[in-house]
Design a protein around this motif. Sequence first.
Motif, PDB file in Angstrom:
ATOM      1  N   GLY A  34       0.823  -1.201   0.000  1.00  0.00           N
ATOM      2  CA  GLY A  34       0.000   0.000   0.000  1.00  0.00           C
ATOM      3  C   GLY A  34       0.851   1.242   0.000  1.00  0.00           C
ATOM      4  N   ASP A  35       0.207   2.383  -0.300  1.00  0.00           N
ATOM      5  CA  ASP A  35       0.868   3.683  -0.192  1.00  0.00           C
ATOM      6  C   ASP A  35       2.171   3.672  -0.996  1.00  0.00           C
ATOM      7  OD1 ASP A  35      -0.858   4.933   2.249  1.00  0.00           O
ATOM      8  OD2 ASP A  35      -0.568   2.780   2.473  1.00  0.00           O
ATOM      9  N   CYS A  36       2.011   3.411  -2.292  1.00  0.00           N
ATOM     10  CA  CYS A  36       3.166   2.980  -3.071  1.00  0.00           C
ATOM     11  C   CYS A  36       3.649   3.977  -4.137  1.00  0.00           C
ATOM     12  CB  CYS A  36       2.861   1.627  -3.697  1.00  0.00           C
ATOM     13  SG  CYS A  36       1.296   1.572  -4.582  1.00  0.00           S
ATOM     14  N   GLY A  62      -4.556   0.850  -1.204  1.00  0.00           N
ATOM     15  CA  GLY A  62      -4.913   2.258  -1.390  1.00  0.00           C
ATOM     16  C   GLY A  62      -3.737   3.202  -1.347  1.00  0.00           C
ATOM     17  N   ASP A  63      -3.981   4.474  -1.707  1.00  0.00           N
ATOM     18  CA  ASP A  63      -2.932   5.441  -2.011  1.00  0.00           C
ATOM     19  C   ASP A  63      -2.019   4.851  -3.080  1.00  0.00           C
ATOM     20  OD1 ASP A  63      -4.056   7.236  -0.299  1.00  0.00           O
ATOM     21  OD2 ASP A  63      -2.373   7.345   1.098  1.00  0.00           O
ATOM     22  N   LEU A  64      -2.683   4.512  -4.196  1.00  0.00           N
ATOM     23  CA  LEU A  64      -1.940   3.922  -5.317  1.00  0.00           C
ATOM     24  C   LEU A  64      -0.938   4.914  -5.862  1.00  0.00           C
ATOM     25  CD1 LEU A  64      -5.303   2.712  -6.292  1.00  0.00           C
ATOM     26  CD2 LEU A  64      -3.477   1.129  -6.831  1.00  0.00           C
ATOM     27  N   VAL A  65      -1.383   6.195  -5.968  1.00  0.00           N
ATOM     28  CA  VAL A  65      -0.496   7.186  -6.566  1.00  0.00           C
ATOM     29  C   VAL A  65      -0.626   8.515  -5.820  1.00  0.00           C
ATOM     30  CG1 VAL A  65      -2.154   7.905  -8.361  1.00  0.00           C
ATOM     31  CG2 VAL A  65       0.269   8.172  -8.773  1.00  0.00           C
ATOM     32  N   TYR A  66       0.534   9.140  -5.600  1.00  0.00           N
ATOM     33  CA  TYR A  66       0.583  10.432  -4.884  1.00  0.00           C
ATOM     34  C   TYR A  66       0.715  11.573  -5.877  1.00  0.00           C
ATOM     35  CZ  TYR A  66       0.961   7.846  -0.590  1.00  0.00           C
ATOM     36  OH  TYR A  66       0.683   7.029   0.461  1.00  0.00           O
ATOM     37  N   THR A  67       0.246  12.811  -5.475  1.00  0.00           N
ATOM     38  CA  THR A  67      -0.424  13.009  -4.210  1.00  0.00           C
ATOM     39  C   THR A  67      -1.925  13.217  -4.374  1.00  0.00           C
ATOM     40  OG1 THR A  67       0.061  15.355  -4.389  1.00  0.00           O
ATOM     41  CG2 THR A  67       1.556  14.083  -3.053  1.00  0.00           C
ATOM     42  N   ASN A 107      -7.081   7.771   0.589  1.00  0.00           N
ATOM     43  CA  ASN A 107      -7.439   9.199   0.647  1.00  0.00           C
ATOM     44  C   ASN A 107      -6.774   9.985  -0.484  1.00  0.00           C
ATOM     45  OD1 ASN A 107      -5.301   8.328   2.512  1.00  0.00           O
ATOM     46  ND2 ASN A 107      -4.951  10.518   2.850  1.00  0.00           N
ATOM     47  N   HIS A 108      -5.522   9.624  -0.822  1.00  0.00           N
ATOM     48  CA  HIS A 108      -4.851  10.363  -1.903  1.00  0.00           C
ATOM     49  C   HIS A 108      -5.471  10.085  -3.271  1.00  0.00           C
ATOM     50  CE1 HIS A 108      -1.570  12.433   0.159  1.00  0.00           C
ATOM     51  NE2 HIS A 108      -1.674  11.451   1.036  1.00  0.00           N
ATOM     52  N   ASP A 109      -6.108   8.922  -3.417  1.00  0.00           N
ATOM     53  CA  ASP A 109      -6.724   8.590  -4.699  1.00  0.00           C
ATOM     54  C   ASP A 109      -7.959   9.440  -4.987  1.00  0.00           C
ATOM     55  OD1 ASP A 109      -4.925   6.338  -5.315  1.00  0.00           O
ATOM     56  OD2 ASP A 109      -5.838   5.437  -3.549  1.00  0.00           O
ATOM     57  N   PHE A 217      -8.974  -2.656   2.621  1.00  0.00           N
ATOM     58  CA  PHE A 217      -9.396  -1.252   2.529  1.00  0.00           C
ATOM     59  C   PHE A 217      -8.292  -0.382   3.102  1.00  0.00           C
ATOM     60  CE2 PHE A 217     -11.555  -3.080   6.307  1.00  0.00           C
ATOM     61  CZ  PHE A 217     -10.976  -2.320   7.315  1.00  0.00           C
ATOM     62  N   HIS A 218      -8.413   0.928   2.922  1.00  0.00           N
ATOM     63  CA  HIS A 218      -7.270   1.796   3.178  1.00  0.00           C
ATOM     64  C   HIS A 218      -7.014   2.111   4.662  1.00  0.00           C
ATOM     65  CE1 HIS A 218      -4.078   4.452   2.062  1.00  0.00           C
ATOM     66  NE2 HIS A 218      -4.649   5.508   2.614  1.00  0.00           N
ATOM     67  N   HIS A 219      -7.988   2.683   5.354  1.00  0.00           N
ATOM     68  CA  HIS A 219      -7.768   3.198   6.716  1.00  0.00           C
ATOM     69  C   HIS A 219      -7.910   2.063   7.732  1.00  0.00           C
ATOM     70  CE1 HIS A 219      -9.262   6.338   4.071  1.00  0.00           C
ATOM     71  NE2 HIS A 219      -8.808   7.277   4.871  1.00  0.00           N
ATOM     72  N   GLY A 252      -3.785  -0.026   4.657  1.00  0.00           N
ATOM     73  CA  GLY A 252      -2.568   0.751   4.439  1.00  0.00           C
ATOM     74  C   GLY A 252      -2.695   2.023   5.251  1.00  0.00           C
ATOM     75  N   HIS A 253      -2.548   3.174   4.581  1.00  0.00           N
ATOM     76  CA  HIS A 253      -2.758   4.501   5.172  1.00  0.00           C
ATOM     77  C   HIS A 253      -1.637   4.886   6.133  1.00  0.00           C
ATOM     78  CE1 HIS A 253      -5.005   8.082   5.944  1.00  0.00           C
ATOM     79  NE2 HIS A 253      -5.394   7.770   7.150  1.00  0.00           N
ATOM     80  N   VAL A 254      -1.328   3.993   7.066  1.00  0.00           N
ATOM     81  CA  VAL A 254      -0.217   4.207   7.981  1.00  0.00           C
ATOM     82  C   VAL A 254       1.005   3.582   7.314  1.00  0.00           C
ATOM     83  CG1 VAL A 254       0.608   3.875  10.322  1.00  0.00           C
ATOM     84  CG2 VAL A 254      -1.854   4.018   9.879  1.00  0.00           C
ATOM     85  N   HIS A 255       2.033   4.404   7.059  1.00  0.00           N
ATOM     86  CA  HIS A 255       3.148   3.945   6.222  1.00  0.00           C
ATOM     87  C   HIS A 255       4.140   3.101   7.014  1.00  0.00           C
ATOM     88  CE1 HIS A 255       2.381   7.597   3.367  1.00  0.00           C
ATOM     89  NE2 HIS A 255       1.346   6.803   3.495  1.00  0.00           N
ATOM     90  N   ASN A 256       3.710   1.915   7.398  1.00  0.00           N
ATOM     91  CA  ASN A 256       4.599   0.945   8.019  1.00  0.00           C
ATOM     92  C   ASN A 256       3.916  -0.421   7.976  1.00  0.00           C
ATOM     93  OD1 ASN A 256       2.734   1.020  10.245  1.00  0.00           O
ATOM     94  ND2 ASN A 256       3.926   2.669  11.218  1.00  0.00           N
TER      95      ASN A 256
HETATM   96 FE   LIG Z   1      -0.610   7.079   2.267  1.00  0.00          FE
END
Ligand SMILES: [Fe+2]
Length: 356
Positions: A34-36, A62-67, A107-109, A217-219, A252-256
């Motif tokens: 995630g968050d990639c 989720g957060d496939l692409v930033y930002t 969320n970034h998506d 799911f993301h969060h 994902g969402h939390v980057h770890n």
């Molecule tokens: Fe993220």
Amino acid sequence: VIEYRLLLSGVEVFSAPAKAPKPAGAPQRFVVMGDCGAGTSAQRKIAVGISRADADYLVVTGDLVYTRGRVSEYLDHFWPQYNADAPSNRRGAPLLRSLLLLPALGNHDVIGRDLNRYPDGLAYFYFWSVPRNGPIVNPHDSSAPKVDGPAGAKEAFLQSAGTSYPSAGNYSVDLGDVHWTVLDANPYVNWRDAGLQRWLTEDLKRAQRSKWRFVSFHHPGFNSSRSHYDDQWMRSVHRIFEQGRVDIVFSGHVHNYQRTRPIRAGSRPGEWVLDTRFDGMKNTKPNGVVYIVSGAGGAKLYNPEQSDQADTFQGFTVRLISSTHSYTVVEVAGSTTVLRQISADGKELDRMVLTK
Ligand SMILES: [Fe+2]
């Protein structure tokens, strides 16, 4: 393996092998990250690692692409990295041409919802083709991501996205022995709504014929990081997961990377019962739902100071690793699922065995 060729005016312009879904009863392997799509060197290294994992498909939390989830951002730091012609830490790896990808809305998506400022926003709904079996199909549904901007731009978006908007935010699919349910966890979705809860309940009821039930799911509903600590609203549907006998929830969402003990709902709201006997090594039959955060796929890591610092964890967390970017490799074979967290450098960071 399927071989396919792409023809332009009768001339072959591209060809690649692709993996067919494994049938029920056959072992399968998938990767979760995630968050990639952040355009970082970690993102490219992880793409190379995944290309060596021999996965059947890829799940992105989720957060496939930033930002802002724009078409221009996909063109710059998503497609080139995940569809490079050969694996290399400088470019990325040839994943997308050969692997099915199950996306989820982060969320970034959906940040680029103001088409006045970002005319190429909401690219998720142009690019991803997922089963149209979700509960939110009407653009005026209060749980659909709202599109802003001039009437003409909105009209053009709706026409180009077709029925993918807003339906593609939520869907489910059976892949061999695994049933996947993918949800939009963004806060505009009211998961306390009776209709949405009914859809989720029914979806998991139908999934009882599958050997394994996984949700993405993301969060995350359970998170020990100080970052995004207030964003744990998805635990409000935990009971539905538990009653639907969901095995693992990926976020994902939390980057770890984080892993919980198996969790059950207590008798009162907000009370959680943890299976402390399960260790994923000797005791591998969980009593409850295991929650995984796999959000270390390329964007800047969160709370590295909490990595392996168990005294900073909530009671439900057993592992939190934020010293390195990482991805999750899961192997499902009959009654056994083995989950491994792999670092960008190829080291095994965590391992959990589930049996039933
Ligand atoms: Fe993220």
